[in-house]
Design a protein around this motif. Sequence first.
Motif, PDB file in Angstrom:
ATOM      1  N   ASP A 150      46.535  37.435  36.574  1.00 48.17           N
ATOM      2  CA  ASP A 150      46.620  36.459  35.590  1.00 48.17           C
ATOM      3  C   ASP A 150      47.699  37.027  34.626  1.00 48.17           C
ATOM      4  O   ASP A 150      48.433  38.084  34.519  1.00 48.17           O
ATOM      5  CB  ASP A 150      45.493  38.090  34.336  1.00 48.17           C
ATOM      6  CG  ASP A 150      45.062  37.773  33.652  1.00 48.17           C
ATOM      7  OD1 ASP A 150      45.560  36.591  32.597  1.00 48.17           O
ATOM      8  OD2 ASP A 150      43.971  37.562  32.564  1.00 48.17           O
ATOM      9  N   ALA A 152      47.801  34.533  31.192  1.00 45.60           N
ATOM     10  CA  ALA A 152      47.522  34.190  30.116  1.00 45.60           C
ATOM     11  C   ALA A 152      48.690  34.499  29.058  1.00 45.60           C
ATOM     12  O   ALA A 152      48.968  35.987  28.990  1.00 45.60           O
ATOM     13  CB  ALA A 152      46.116  34.607  29.614  1.00 45.60           C
ATOM     14  N   ILE A 173      42.654  33.966  42.329  1.00 51.12           N
ATOM     15  CA  ILE A 173      41.936  33.227  41.322  1.00 51.12           C
ATOM     16  C   ILE A 173      43.869  33.520  40.290  1.00 51.12           C
ATOM     17  O   ILE A 173      44.706  34.717  40.429  1.00 51.12           O
ATOM     18  CB  ILE A 173      41.073  34.809  39.941  1.00 51.12           C
ATOM     19  CG1 ILE A 173      40.162  34.418  41.097  1.00 51.12           C
ATOM     20  CG2 ILE A 173      41.164  34.797  38.641  1.00 51.12           C
ATOM     21  CD1 ILE A 173      38.331  35.566  40.280  1.00 51.12           C
ATOM     22  N   ASP A 175      45.460  32.808  36.166  1.00 52.92           N
ATOM     23  CA  ASP A 175      44.644  32.457  35.127  1.00 52.92           C
ATOM     24  C   ASP A 175      46.334  32.316  34.021  1.00 52.92           C
ATOM     25  O   ASP A 175      46.921  33.293  34.044  1.00 52.92           O
ATOM     26  CB  ASP A 175      44.297  33.581  34.548  1.00 52.92           C
ATOM     27  CG  ASP A 175      43.808  32.982  33.193  1.00 52.92           C
ATOM     28  OD1 ASP A 175      43.995  31.967  32.318  1.00 52.92           O
ATOM     29  OD2 ASP A 175      42.538  33.926  33.283  1.00 52.92           O
ATOM     30  N   THR A 177      46.006  30.644  30.888  1.00 55.37           N
ATOM     31  CA  THR A 177      45.745  29.725  29.751  1.00 55.37           C
ATOM     32  C   THR A 177      47.187  30.306  28.312  1.00 55.37           C
ATOM     33  O   THR A 177      46.817  31.427  28.345  1.00 55.37           O
ATOM     34  CB  THR A 177      44.062  31.345  29.370  1.00 55.37           C
ATOM     35  OG1 THR A 177      43.507  31.125  30.399  1.00 55.37           O
ATOM     36  CG2 THR A 177      43.710  31.033  27.944  1.00 55.37           C
ATOM     37  N   SER A 197      40.118  29.536  42.187  1.00 56.71           N
ATOM     38  CA  SER A 197      39.645  29.816  40.553  1.00 56.71           C
ATOM     39  C   SER A 197      41.219  29.468  40.045  1.00 56.71           C
ATOM     40  O   SER A 197      42.037  30.469  40.417  1.00 56.71           O
ATOM     41  CB  SER A 197      38.868  30.825  40.177  1.00 56.71           C
ATOM     42  OG  SER A 197      39.547  30.736  38.672  1.00 56.71           O
ATOM     43  N   VAL A 199      43.051  28.643  36.303  1.00 56.90           N
ATOM     44  CA  VAL A 199      42.866  28.020  34.307  1.00 56.90           C
ATOM     45  C   VAL A 199      44.611  28.111  33.997  1.00 56.90           C
ATOM     46  O   VAL A 199      44.960  28.779  33.785  1.00 56.90           O
ATOM     47  CB  VAL A 199      42.479  29.542  34.063  1.00 56.90           C
ATOM     48  CG1 VAL A 199      41.831  28.701  32.194  1.00 56.90           C
ATOM     49  CG2 VAL A 199      41.312  29.958  34.305  1.00 56.90           C
ATOM     50  N   MET A 901      39.225  36.635  33.756  1.00 54.45           N
ATOM     51  CA  MET A 901      38.149  35.037  33.136  1.00 54.45           C
ATOM     52  C   MET A 901      36.964  35.470  32.916  1.00 54.45           C
ATOM     53  O   MET A 901      36.206  35.148  32.097  1.00 54.45           O
ATOM     54  CB  MET A 901      39.238  33.943  33.291  1.00 54.45           C
ATOM     55  CG  MET A 901      38.844  33.649  34.719  1.00 54.45           C
ATOM     56  SD  MET A 901      39.311  32.076  35.433  1.00 54.45           S
ATOM     57  CE  MET A 901      40.203  33.266  36.350  1.00 54.45           C
TER      58      MET A 901
END
Length: 911
Positions: A150, A152, A173, A175, A177, A197, A199, A901
Motif C-alpha cells: 500500500d 496510497a 495488490i 495501491d 491511490t 489488483s 489502484v 482497499m
Amino acid sequence: MCQMKTILVAVTVVALSVVLQGRWCDGCFEDERVALLQLQNSTRSSLFEESDDDDCCAWERVECNPVSGRVMQLSLNFSREGDHWQPNASLFLPFRGLTRLHLPGNNITGFVGNLSGLIKLETLDLGSNYDMNISILSSLAVLPSLRILDLAFSNLQGSAGLTGLENFRKLEILDLTYSTVNDGFLETVGKISSLKSLVFQGCGLGGSIEGLCQLKSLQELDISSNNLYGMLPSCLANLTSLKSLDLSYNLFTGDMNNSPLRSLLSIKDMLLSGNHFQIPVSLTPLFNHTNLQKLEARNNNLTVYANEEYSPYLVPKFQLQTLDLSSHSLPGQPFPKFLYHQKHLRFLDLSHGSFQGGFPFWLLENNTNLVQLILADNSLSGSFQQLPNHPHLKLSSLDISSNNLEGKLPQKLAASFPKLSYANMSDNEFMGRIPKSFGTLKYLQTLVLSNNRLSGNIPSQFGKSFTSFVNGSLNGTAHSNNGSLILVNNLDWLQLNGNLLSGRIPNSLLNCTYLTMLDLSNNNLSGPVPNWIGNQSSLRVLDLSQNSLSGFLPKGIFSPYMKEVYLSRNQLEGPLNHLLPLDDVYSDWLMTIDLSHNHFTGTIPGWIQMYSQLSYLLLNNNNFQGPIPVEVCKLELLSLLDLSHNNLSGHILPCISSSSGWSRREEAMIVPPISSQQPQQPLEFTTKGLSHSYQGTILVYISGIDLSNNSFTGEIPPAFGNFTNIKVLNLSHNFLSGPIPSTFSNLKQIESLDLSYNNLNGSIPNELVELNFLGVFSVAHNNLSGKTLGNVAQFGTFGESSYQGNDLLCGWPLPKDCPGTRVDDGMPKAPPRNYEESGGDGFIDMGAFRVSFSGSYIVMLLGIVTVLLVNPHWRRAWFYCVEVAASRCYYFAVDHLPVPMKYRVSHPRCF
Ligand SMILES: *[C@@H]1O[C@H](CO)[C@@H](O)[C@H](O)[C@H]1NC(C)=O
Ligand SMILES: *[C@@H]1O[C@H](CO)[C@@H](O)[C@H](O)[C@H]1NC(C)=O
Ligand SMILES: *[C@@H]1O[C@H](CO)[C@@H](O)[C@H](O)[C@H]1NC(C)=O
Ligand SMILES: *[C@@H]1O[C@H](CO)[C@@H](O)[C@H](O)[C@H]1NC(C)=O
Ligand SMILES: *[C@@H]1O[C@H](CO)[C@@H](O)[C@H](O)[C@H]1NC(C)=O
Ligand SMILES: *[C@@H]1O[C@H](CO)[C@@H](O)[C@H](O)[C@H]1NC(C)=O
Ligand SMILES: *[C@@H]1O[C@H](CO)[C@@H](O)[C@H](O)[C@H]1NC(C)=O
Ligand SMILES: *[C@@H]1O[C@H](CO)[C@@H](O)[C@H](O)[C@H]1NC(C)=O
C-alpha cells in the motif's frame, strides 16, 4: 488424529522456541521486546510506553502469533513526527515472524539496509509518506512473500533506472491511490506480472496505459480520476481476467462498438463515468458480457444509431444490478429496450437521458429488488398510476422529477413502496391532491413535490405518529415525550413549493421532529404562520413566501437554530418587537431574514443584533417606521440590507458601513448558505434597471443597500464610501440633503448607484468617473449644480434621465451647455487612471462579467443541488459539514488513512 498432530507440532514449536530463545515466560520474546523498544526509540515517540506490561504481545500496536508467540503484526501508523525518516532495516529484522507491517504517515523516504530478512512479510503499508522516491520499490522487491503493498497518498517521483521489479514474484495488490507518479511508471509496473489488483486512482497520470497490458493476471484495475485521454489501447483486450475496471473521470474517447472493452468478457464491474466515450444506449456491444453486474457510465456521450433496430432475438447475457447511464443525450429517444430483460436491477439511474414515452412500469414489475430508481430529467409522459400491486420492499429512493408526467399522484405509492425514504416528483404536471397515504410512508425522509399543479390541503397525515409495538420492542425511531414513547415521522425535508396548495399549514408537521427544511413557498396557503415553528429545533430553512399567510408572526419564529427564514409576499402584519427572543438566546445560525412585501408595522427591532451571523436582511415593502436602530450596526456580517418602500425616517447611520460583511467576499464563499439547495425561491433585490434576483450561494457574491422610498433626512454619510465591495446602493426617493460624498469614488465594485429624488446639492464629484462597473446611475431630481460627468467612460451610456430635474446642472447629455465652455468641455482633461486597463466600454464589460460569472456559478450550484437532492446521505453530510464547522474537515484525513482497499468505507466528507 489430525488435531493431535497439530497440537503436537505446536507444542514442539513452542518448546523449541523456548529452548532457543531462553526466555519466554510472559508470552513475549526478549529479543523482540528489545527490538520494539529500539523501534520506539527511533520513532522518538512513546509508542508502547503506556503498556508497562512486560509481555510485549499485549502492547498496543503489536500483535503476536498465538501459536509461535512471535510478533506477527506491527501497526506503527502515524507514529513519528517531524523530519524525514530512513529507518534502518535492522530495526525490523528481529521480527522474523512479521507478516504485516503498517508504517503509514511516518515521513519515511526509504530504508537503509536490506529488508530481505523479512521472509514472511506479506503486507506492507507505506501510505501517506509524502516524500518517498520511487526507487523504494527496488528495495521492497527483495521481500520474497510480499503480497500487498500500500503506497496510497505518497509521492513517488522519479522512475529512471528502476530495476528489479520483476523480483516481486508474489505481489498481488498494489495501491497507489492519490500518489503522484510519473507517466512512465505504468510501463514499469507492467513488469510485476503477479499483480491482481492495481489502484492508480488520482495519480495525475496522463500518458499511455499500454504498459499495463502485460498484466495478464490483473483482476482489478482502477485508473480513475487521472488525465488519461484518447482511445483505449487495443491491447487492453488481453486483460481477460479483469473482473473490475474503473476508468471513471478521465478524458477517454472512442466508440464502445469498437473498443477493447467488448472483449473483456469476465468483467463484473465496469466503471466508465465522466469520460467522452460514445456509448450506444442499446448497450449491444456488451451483450456477451455474461458476468457484468455493474455498469456506471454517467456523463459520457450516449449515442443512438439511426438504423439500430431492436431485435427480440438479441438478448443481453448480463443481468445488471447497477446501471448508471445518466448523461445528456439527444432528445426523443425511446427507453432502452435491453432493460426488458433485466430482472435483478437494484440501482438504476437514467437521468438526463431525454427518454420519451410512458413511464416504464414494467421495469418495476420485472425488478422487485430495486433500491434506487432515478429517471429524472427525461421526457416521460402520461400517468404515474400503474404501480405494482406487490409491495417493493427494497425501493428506498425514487426520483422522477423533471418529466412530463401528469394526472394524479398515485394513492398506491405508500403501499407499493413502503420503504421509500427519498421521493422526488417535482417539476412534472401532477395535479389534484397529495394523497393522504403519503403520510404513512414511515421511512420517508425527503419528499419533493415542487412545481406541479397540486391543489387541496397539505395532508395532516404528515407528522402522524406511528406507534407499533412488537413484543414490547419498538420499531422505527423512538422519541420520548413525557414518559410516553411515541414514534415520529422521519421526514426531514419537505418541499411542496410551486403548487396550488391551499388551506392552513397543518399542525401535524409539528410531530416531524427531524424536519430541517420546509419549503411551502409559492402556493395559496392561508391562515397564520403556525406557533410550533419556533419549537422545531431541527428546522434550519423555512420558506413560506408567496402565499396568503396572514396575522402576526409567532414568538420564536427566528429560533436560535434557524438558518434561513423566507416569508416574503404574504399578508403578514403587526410589529416585530414582541418577537423579542429570550435574553440568552444568541443565535449563531440565522443568516437570512426575508420579510419583504408584507404589512409589518412598528420599528425595526433592536433585538436583531442578537443574530450575529445575519447577512441578508430584507424588510422592504412593509410599513415599518421610525429610524434605523443603531443595533443594525452590530451585525458584523451584514451584506445585504433592503429597507426600501417603508416609512422609515431620521438620519442614515454612518455606522452601517462598519459591518465587515460589505467587504467579506472570499471567505464567505467557503460556506454557502443552505438555501443553495432550494433553487426555486430566489431572494429578490431589485433596483431600477437592474433586477438582482439571486438565490442561494449567489447571495454570497452580492452586497447591497437599498433604503429608497422612505423619509430619511440629513446628509449621506461620507463613511458610505467604505462599502468597497458593494454592488448596489439605492438611496433614492428620500429627503436627503447636502452633497454627494466624494468618497463614493471608493465604491469600486458598484453596479447600480441611485440617488435620485432627494434634496442633494453641490456638484457631482468628478471622482465618480472611476466607477468602472456602473451600469445604472441616477442623480435626477435633486438640487445639484455645476457640470455633469460628461461623455466619458461608461458615463457616456447614461442619458438625460440620469441627471434631469436638477435645474442648475449643465453639460452633456443635458440640453443645457455650461456657461463659458465649449460643448466638449464636459469631458475631464485626462481619462481616469484605470479606464484604459479595464479595456474599453465599462458597461459592456460589466455585462459580460456578470453573465459568465453567474453562468459558471449556476452550473456549480445545480451540481450541488442535484447531488444533495438525490442522495440523502450526502445531504446529511453536507448539513453536517456546513453546520458543524466548515473549517474542521478532518473527515477527509480520516477517510484516507491507508486501509487495505477491501476494507475501505466511505464517510461523509466535507468539501
Ligand atoms: C535511545 O537512543 C539514545 C540516543 O539517541 C540512546 O542513548 C539510548 O540508549 C537509546 N535507547 C535504547 C533503548 O535503545
Ligand atoms: C517531513 O520531513 C521534511 C524534512 O525534514 C519536513 O520538511 C516535512 O514537513 C515533514 N513532513 C511531515 C508531514 O511531517
Ligand atoms: C495480446 O497478447 C498477445 C501475446 O500475449 C500478443 O501477441 C498480442 O499482440 C496481444 N494483443 C494485443 C491486442 O495487444
Ligand atoms: C457475442 O458472441 C457471439 C458468438 O460468439 C458473436 O456472434 C457476437 O457477435 C458477439 N456479440 C458481441 C456484441 O460481441
Ligand atoms: C457525441 O457523439 C456525437 C456523435 O454521435 C458527436 O457528434 C458529438 O460531438 C459527441 N459529443 C461529445 C461531447 O463528445
Ligand atoms: C419485463 O416486462 C416486460 C413487459 O411486461 C416483459 O415483456 C418482459 O418479459 C419482462 N422481463 C422479465 C425478465 O421478466
Ligand atoms: C403529535 O404528537 C402528539 C404527542 O406529542 C400527539 O398527541 C398528536 O396526536 C400527534 N399529532 C398527530 C397529527 O399525529
Ligand atoms: C419490528 O421489529 C421486529 C424486531 O426488530 C422485527 O422482527 C419486525 O419485522 C419489525 N416490524 C416491522 C413492521 O418493521
